[in-house]
Design a protein around this motif. Structure first.
Motif, PDB file in Angstrom:
ATOM      1  N   ILE A   1       0.717  -1.521  -0.632  1.00  0.00           N
ATOM      2  CA  ILE A   1       0.180  -0.355  -0.313  1.00  0.00           C
ATOM      3  C   ILE A   1       0.798   0.946   0.056  1.00  0.00           C
ATOM      4  CG2 ILE A   1      -1.775   1.225   1.742  1.00  0.00           C
ATOM      5  CD1 ILE A   1      -2.726  -1.698   2.310  1.00  0.00           C
TER       6      ILE A   1
ATOM      7  N   HIS B   1       2.516   1.836  -3.738  1.00  0.00           N
ATOM      8  CA  HIS B   1       1.756   1.941  -4.262  1.00  0.00           C
ATOM      9  C   HIS B   1       1.502   3.313  -4.271  1.00  0.00           C
ATOM     10  CE1 HIS B   1      -1.393   0.891  -7.166  1.00  0.00           C
ATOM     11  NE2 HIS B   1      -0.955   0.345  -7.978  1.00  0.00           N
TER      12      HIS B   1
ATOM     13  N   ARG C   1      -1.994   4.772  -5.839  1.00  0.00           N
ATOM     14  CA  ARG C   1      -3.078   4.760  -5.152  1.00  0.00           C
ATOM     15  C   ARG C   1      -3.600   4.477  -4.399  1.00  0.00           C
ATOM     16  NH1 ARG C   1      -4.756   3.329 -11.736  1.00  0.00           N
ATOM     17  NH2 ARG C   1      -3.675   1.154 -10.958  1.00  0.00           N
ATOM     18  N   ARG C   2      -3.150   2.594  -4.135  1.00  0.00           N
ATOM     19  CA  ARG C   2      -3.750   2.596  -2.902  1.00  0.00           C
ATOM     20  C   ARG C   2      -3.279   3.493  -1.999  1.00  0.00           C
ATOM     21  NH1 ARG C   2      -1.835  -3.982  -3.001  1.00  0.00           N
ATOM     22  NH2 ARG C   2      -3.314  -3.514  -1.263  1.00  0.00           N
TER      23      ARG C   2
END
Length: 131
Positions: free
Chosen positions: A7, A10, A12-13
């Protein structure tokens, strides 16, 4: 990689994970990350400085060796210790013929094989199995 790191790395996460945080919370999080980054940078700089100091000492010793006329090969015989040799395996002390006709031996050290244990439970003595 753990879910947390996935998370965090990344885009967007990570954005979705921190969506509900307030600006103050985000600033606090950014401050904690900056602190970790600065600690890592100072740690890396300290390691680099230590390696540079070590390499400088090695170069100094090499120059001294060259001045005296020694090489690294001259030190090899005295500086390197031989690894201790493994001892030979112990010879078996006990033997038994299994139900399947397989001969099983045991040195008398370590865990007792099940075949010997079963025979002892039946009332036999270990002296019966001596080689």
């Amino acid at each position: 990689m753990s879910d947390f790191l996935e998370i965090l790395t990344h885009g967007r996460r990570f954005k979705a994970a921190v969506k509900e945080l307030s600006i103050d919370d985000l600033n606090e999080l950014a401050g904690k990350l900056e602190k970790i980054i600065s600690e890592r940078v100072s740690q890396a700089e300290a390691e680099t400085a230590a390696m540079a100091e070590r390499n400088a000492k090695i170069d100094e010793i090499r120059k001294q060796m060259e001045a005296v006329g020694l090489s690294v090969d001259d030190l090899g015989a005295t500086a390197v210790k031989a690894a201790p040799k493994k001892r030979a395996p112990r010879p078996p002390k006990y033997t038994i013929v299994d139900v399947n006709g397989e001969t099983i031996t045991w040195t008398g050290q370590g865990r007792m094989p099940t075949v010997f244990k079963n025979e002892l439970d039946k009332g036999r003595s270990m002296d019966d199995f001596l080689i």
